[in-house]
Design an enzyme around this catalytic site. Structure first.
Site, PDB file in Angstrom:
ATOM      1  N   CYS A   1     -13.283  -3.729 -35.975  1.00 18.45           N
ATOM      2  CA  CYS A   1     -13.930  -4.682 -35.508  1.00 18.45           C
ATOM      3  C   CYS A   1     -14.661  -5.342 -36.460  1.00 18.45           C
ATOM      4  CB  CYS A   1     -14.988  -4.027 -34.463  1.00 18.45           C
ATOM      5  SG  CYS A   1     -14.370  -3.434 -32.931  1.00 18.45           S
TER       6      CYS A   1
HETATM    7  C1  BEZ Z   1     -12.088  -0.162 -34.672  1.00 16.52           C
HETATM    8  O1  BEZ Z   1     -12.561  -1.123 -34.576  1.00 16.52           O
HETATM    9  O2  BEZ Z   1     -11.925   0.384 -35.913  1.00 16.52           O
HETATM   10  C2  BEZ Z   1     -11.484   0.814 -33.546  1.00 16.52           C
HETATM   11  C3  BEZ Z   1     -12.385   0.923 -32.502  1.00 16.52           C
HETATM   12  C4  BEZ Z   1     -11.864   1.684 -31.539  1.00 16.52           C
HETATM   13  C5  BEZ Z   1     -10.903   2.711 -31.646  1.00 16.52           C
HETATM   14  C6  BEZ Z   1     -10.143   2.577 -32.681  1.00 16.52           C
HETATM   15  C7  BEZ Z   1     -10.317   1.519 -33.740  1.00 16.52           C
END
Ligand code: BEZ
Length: 211
Positions: free
Chosen positions: A45
């Protein structure tokens, strides 16, 4: 009931990093991209939000506003934005919705419990000036979205809205377009003065009309 293409994007009032927003009012009469994130302070994110900030001028050129959502409170978002700016070398310059009660995420069907418990998956909605949903894409949390693809789709959607053309497989800005089936072949020359090629009676190609 799940949202579908052509449905009106539900309106809502939300707390965001840029204050309280009434969604439809905030959209105004332009286009919108509304995208969800599983959680604050997560790695994928962080990269996505940075890329969106850097691409904001490209969205603005197309009269598109962007807005993100994550199911954490505004204070968390604000702390996270500092990290995003630092690590992605950007300035987050668009609102991030705080949705700790997951009301908006639920309204937009952004929570897929069999894929990710209690967090949103990576959903994108593209909303037209008429507030109708023009595109929806859902990615798993582990795959960062392709924001170049979002711009490509916006270019395609806006061509369809303004010029009665569709775009073929793997189309990129500048390439030939497809005349939509609703236009009769005899009406093409008047509507598409750049010319056309009839490959088949149902497959008529024309140069991109807005160039
Ligand atoms: C991420 O943004 O890296 C992420 C968020 C939740 C689960 C897996 C990855």
């Amino acid at each position: 009931m799940a949202l579908r293409l052509g449905d009106t994007a539900p309106d809502f009032t939300a707390e965001t990093t840029e204050g309280t927003i009434k969604f439809h009012e905030w959209l105004g009469d332009g286009w919108g991209v509304f995208f969800s994130h599983p959680k604050d302070y997560t790695p994928v994110c962080t990269t996505e939000l940075g890329r969106a900030a850097k691409l904001k001028p490209e969205f603005e050129k197309r009269n598109v506003k962007i807005i993100a959502l994550s199911v954490d409170p505004v204070e968390d978002h604000k702390g996270w934005i500092n990290d995003i700016n630092e690590t992605q070398n950007c300035t987050v310059n668009y609102p991030i919705i705080a949705d700790p009660e997951k009301k908006i995420a639920t309204m937009y069907d952004m929570i897929h419990p069999n894929a990710l418990d209690n967090m949103t998956v990576r959903t994108v909605y593209i909303i037209g000036p008429d507030k109708k949903i023009k595109l929806m894409i859902t990615y798993p949390a582990s795959t960062g979205r392709n924001f170049d693809e979002l711009l490509r789709v916006i270019d395609s959607l806006q061509l369809t809205a303004n010029y009665s053309v569709a775009t073929p497989v793997d189309w990129k800005n500048g390439e030939d377009c497809v005349v939509v089936p609703a236009i009769k072949t005899e009406d093409i020359p008047k509507k598409f003065p750049k010319g056309f090629k009839e490959v088949k009676p149902y497959l008529r190609m024309t140069p991109q009309p807005n160039l």
